[in-house]
Design a protein around this motif. Structure first.
Motif, PDB file in Angstrom:
ATOM      1  N   THR A   1       0.828  -1.196   0.000  1.00 21.26           N
ATOM      2  CA  THR A   1       0.000   0.000   0.000  1.00 21.26           C
ATOM      3  C   THR A   1       0.868   1.255   0.000  1.00 21.26           C
ATOM      4  N   LYS A   2       0.225   2.393  -0.190  1.00 20.87           N
ATOM      5  CA  LYS A   2       0.953   3.667  -0.135  1.00 20.87           C
ATOM      6  C   LYS A   2       1.592   3.852   1.236  1.00 20.87           C
ATOM      7  N   ALA A   3       0.878   3.418   2.273  1.00 23.44           N
ATOM      8  CA  ALA A   3       1.406   3.546   3.633  1.00 23.44           C
ATOM      9  C   ALA A   3       2.648   2.678   3.810  1.00 23.44           C
ATOM     10  N   ASP A   4       2.643   1.465   3.223  1.00 23.03           N
ATOM     11  CA  ASP A   4       3.806   0.580   3.301  1.00 23.03           C
ATOM     12  C   ASP A   4       5.023   1.225   2.628  1.00 23.03           C
ATOM     13  N   ILE A   5       4.781   1.794   1.464  1.00 26.40           N
ATOM     14  CA  ILE A   5       5.873   2.426   0.714  1.00 26.40           C
ATOM     15  C   ILE A   5       6.405   3.642   1.466  1.00 26.40           C
ATOM     16  N   GLN A   6       5.492   4.426   1.993  1.00 29.61           N
ATOM     17  CA  GLN A   6       5.907   5.619   2.731  1.00 29.61           C
ATOM     18  C   GLN A   6       6.750   5.250   3.946  1.00 29.61           C
ATOM     19  N   SER A   7       6.327   4.226   4.664  1.00 32.12           N
ATOM     20  CA  SER A   7       7.045   3.792   5.864  1.00 32.12           C
ATOM     21  C   SER A   7       8.439   3.282   5.519  1.00 32.12           C
ATOM     22  N   ALA A   8       8.525   2.442   4.458  1.00 36.68           N
ATOM     23  CA  ALA A   8       9.819   1.895   4.049  1.00 36.68           C
ATOM     24  C   ALA A   8      10.744   3.005   3.554  1.00 36.68           C
ATOM     25  N   TYR A   9      10.180   3.929   2.829  1.00 39.24           N
ATOM     26  CA  TYR A   9      10.966   5.058   2.315  1.00 39.24           C
ATOM     27  C   TYR A   9      11.532   5.900   3.460  1.00 39.24           C
ATOM     28  N   ASP A  10      10.688   6.203   4.442  1.00 41.60           N
ATOM     29  CA  ASP A  10      11.127   7.023   5.571  1.00 41.60           C
ATOM     30  C   ASP A  10      12.257   6.344   6.344  1.00 41.60           C
ATOM     31  N   THR A  11      12.121   5.015   6.527  1.00 40.75           N
ATOM     32  CA  THR A  11      13.134   4.258   7.272  1.00 40.75           C
ATOM     33  C   THR A  11      14.470   4.252   6.537  1.00 40.75           C
ATOM     34  N   LEU A  12      14.434   3.936   5.246  1.00 38.87           N
ATOM     35  CA  LEU A  12      15.667   3.886   4.460  1.00 38.87           C
ATOM     36  C   LEU A  12      16.299   5.268   4.312  1.00 38.87           C
ATOM     37  N   ARG A  13      15.477   6.256   4.135  1.00 43.32           N
ATOM     38  CA  ARG A  13      16.003   7.610   3.954  1.00 43.32           C
ATOM     39  C   ARG A  13      16.746   8.071   5.217  1.00 43.32           C
ATOM     40  N   ALA A  14      16.154   7.798   6.366  1.00 42.54           N
ATOM     41  CA  ALA A  14      16.805   8.177   7.621  1.00 42.54           C
ATOM     42  C   ALA A  14      18.141   7.451   7.787  1.00 42.54           C
ATOM     43  N   LYS A  15      18.150   6.161   7.398  1.00 38.86           N
ATOM     44  CA  LYS A  15      19.370   5.352   7.507  1.00 38.86           C
ATOM     45  C   LYS A  15      20.486   5.919   6.641  1.00 38.86           C
ATOM     46  N   TYR A  16      20.178   6.200   5.358  1.00 38.59           N
ATOM     47  CA  TYR A  16      21.216   6.650   4.425  1.00 38.59           C
ATOM     48  C   TYR A  16      21.588   8.110   4.630  1.00 38.59           C
ATOM     49  N   LEU A  17      20.681   8.911   5.167  1.00 40.79           N
ATOM     50  CA  LEU A  17      21.033  10.292   5.491  1.00 40.79           C
ATOM     51  C   LEU A  17      22.124  10.330   6.563  1.00 40.79           C
ATOM     52  N   GLU A  18      22.021   9.368   7.477  1.00 35.30           N
ATOM     53  CA  GLU A  18      23.019   9.295   8.549  1.00 35.30           C
ATOM     54  C   GLU A  18      24.341   8.749   8.019  1.00 35.30           C
ATOM     55  N   GLU A  19      24.279   7.735   7.169  1.00 38.29           N
ATOM     56  CA  GLU A  19      25.483   7.078   6.680  1.00 38.29           C
ATOM     57  C   GLU A  19      26.261   7.897   5.648  1.00 38.29           C
ATOM     58  N   ARG A  20      25.587   8.816   4.970  1.00 37.12           N
ATOM     59  CA  ARG A  20      26.266   9.523   3.878  1.00 37.12           C
ATOM     60  C   ARG A  20      27.417  10.418   4.369  1.00 37.12           C
ATOM     61  N   PHE A  21      27.439  10.714   5.645  1.00 35.05           N
ATOM     62  CA  PHE A  21      28.508  11.544   6.196  1.00 35.05           C
ATOM     63  C   PHE A  21      29.710  10.711   6.657  1.00 35.05           C
ATOM     64  N   MET A  22      29.574   9.384   6.523  1.00 38.06           N
ATOM     65  CA  MET A  22      30.685   8.516   6.896  1.00 38.06           C
ATOM     66  C   MET A  22      31.764   8.533   5.814  1.00 38.06           C
ATOM     67  N   ASP A  23      32.942   8.189   6.214  1.00 34.97           N
ATOM     68  CA  ASP A  23      34.067   8.188   5.284  1.00 34.97           C
ATOM     69  C   ASP A  23      34.040   6.967   4.378  1.00 34.97           C
ATOM     70  N   GLY A  24      34.709   7.111   3.241  1.00 35.84           N
ATOM     71  CA  GLY A  24      34.938   5.972   2.359  1.00 35.84           C
ATOM     72  C   GLY A  24      33.706   5.484   1.623  1.00 35.84           C
TER      73      GLY A  24
ATOM     74  N   MET B   1      22.402   5.489  -2.730  1.00 34.19           N
ATOM     75  CA  MET B   1      21.144   4.876  -2.325  1.00 34.19           C
ATOM     76  C   MET B   1      20.055   5.926  -2.091  1.00 34.19           C
ATOM     77  N   LEU B   2      20.449   7.071  -1.589  1.00 33.01           N
ATOM     78  CA  LEU B   2      19.461   8.140  -1.392  1.00 33.01           C
ATOM     79  C   LEU B   2      18.827   8.542  -2.722  1.00 33.01           C
ATOM     80  N   THR B   3      19.664   8.612  -3.755  1.00 32.32           N
ATOM     81  CA  THR B   3      19.143   8.942  -5.085  1.00 32.32           C
ATOM     82  C   THR B   3      18.217   7.845  -5.594  1.00 32.32           C
ATOM     83  N   LYS B   4      18.614   6.589  -5.386  1.00 29.09           N
ATOM     84  CA  LYS B   4      17.811   5.454  -5.850  1.00 29.09           C
ATOM     85  C   LYS B   4      16.457   5.387  -5.162  1.00 29.09           C
ATOM     86  N   ILE B   5      16.471   5.525  -3.837  1.00 26.53           N
ATOM     87  CA  ILE B   5      15.191   5.389  -3.123  1.00 26.53           C
ATOM     88  C   ILE B   5      14.280   6.579  -3.414  1.00 26.53           C
ATOM     89  N   GLU B   6      14.855   7.735  -3.671  1.00 22.19           N
ATOM     90  CA  GLU B   6      14.049   8.907  -4.015  1.00 22.19           C
ATOM     91  C   GLU B   6      13.343   8.690  -5.355  1.00 22.19           C
TER      92      GLU B   6
END
Length: 207
Positions: free
Chosen positions: A16-39, A48-53
């Motif tokens: 459902t739209k709610a399922d997609i929204q929830s999965a998107y929010d979870t992944l986006r938060a994860k990769y937003l945090e990781e993108r500042f890591m080195d290497g 991944m942020l570009t892909k999930i968007e």
């Protein structure tokens, strides 16, 4: 729905739209945090942020398209119901509200014009419907019936010495003498064509 996009979010067909929204929010938060890591971790997170968007926008776009299609089908059904009930003016108002006008729209507009006894306009709308869906047998058969009627009426008018267009200023409620020069067979042709249109509507066979 796009299977690869769903798999990216860890979802399956039927999500459902709610399922997609929830999965998107979870992944986006994860990769937003990781993108500042080195290497490689940071680089991968940015990709991944570009892909999930992109996947999110495409999936939500599919929901919008499906919703618009369902609304269109519902409106077409309403037009058919109004025509069966003889409410031609309301059927016209519903058709006028459409933004996208495909083959089915032009076919129904043709039926409305026929019910108003605007034969040339009805023919033009059928021609457009056939151009948009050249393989639609119902449109082609209806067009043939209408042409047969127009040709018969033209011959009948010429034979009776009438110079005026058969359909000038007439309505579907006019008497047979006014509509068809008093010729019973011509009235039968008109009735058969109208029945063909209404039968198509009743059978809900519009494509």
């Amino acid at each position: 729905m796009n299977k690869k996009n769903l798999e990216l979010f860890g979802l399956s067909e039927g999500a459902t739209k709610a399922d997609i929204q929830s999965a998107y929010d979870t992944l986006r938060a994860k990769y937003l945090e990781e993108r500042f890591m080195d290497g490689e971790v940071g680089n991968n997170a940015a990709k991944m942020l570009t892909k999930i968007e992109t996947a999110y926008n495409e999936l939500m776009g599919e929901f919008s398209e499906n919703s618009a299609s369902a609304d269109g089908d519902s409106s077409f059904a309403k037009v058919e119901e109004l025509l069966r009930a003889g409410n031609v003016e309301e059927a016209q108002r519903v058709l006028d509200a459409f933004n996208e006008r495909g083959a089915q729209w032009h076919y129904l507009q043709s039926v409305v014009f026929y019910r108003k006894n605007w034969m040339n306009e009805s023919k033009k709308q059928l021609e457009i419907a056939i151009q948009l869906e050249p393989e639609n047998d119902k449109y082609k058969e209806t067009y043939k019936k209408l042409n047969d009627k127009l040709n018969y009426d033209a011959q009948n008018s010429s034979a009776s010495g009438g110079g005026q267009t058969v359909y000038q200023g007439q309505t579907m409620e006019s008497g047979s003498d006014e509509q068809m020069g008093g010729n019973w067979c011509a009235s039968c042709i008109q009735c058969c064509y109208l029945n063909l249109c209404i039968n198509c509507l009743c059978n809900s066979c519009c494509r």
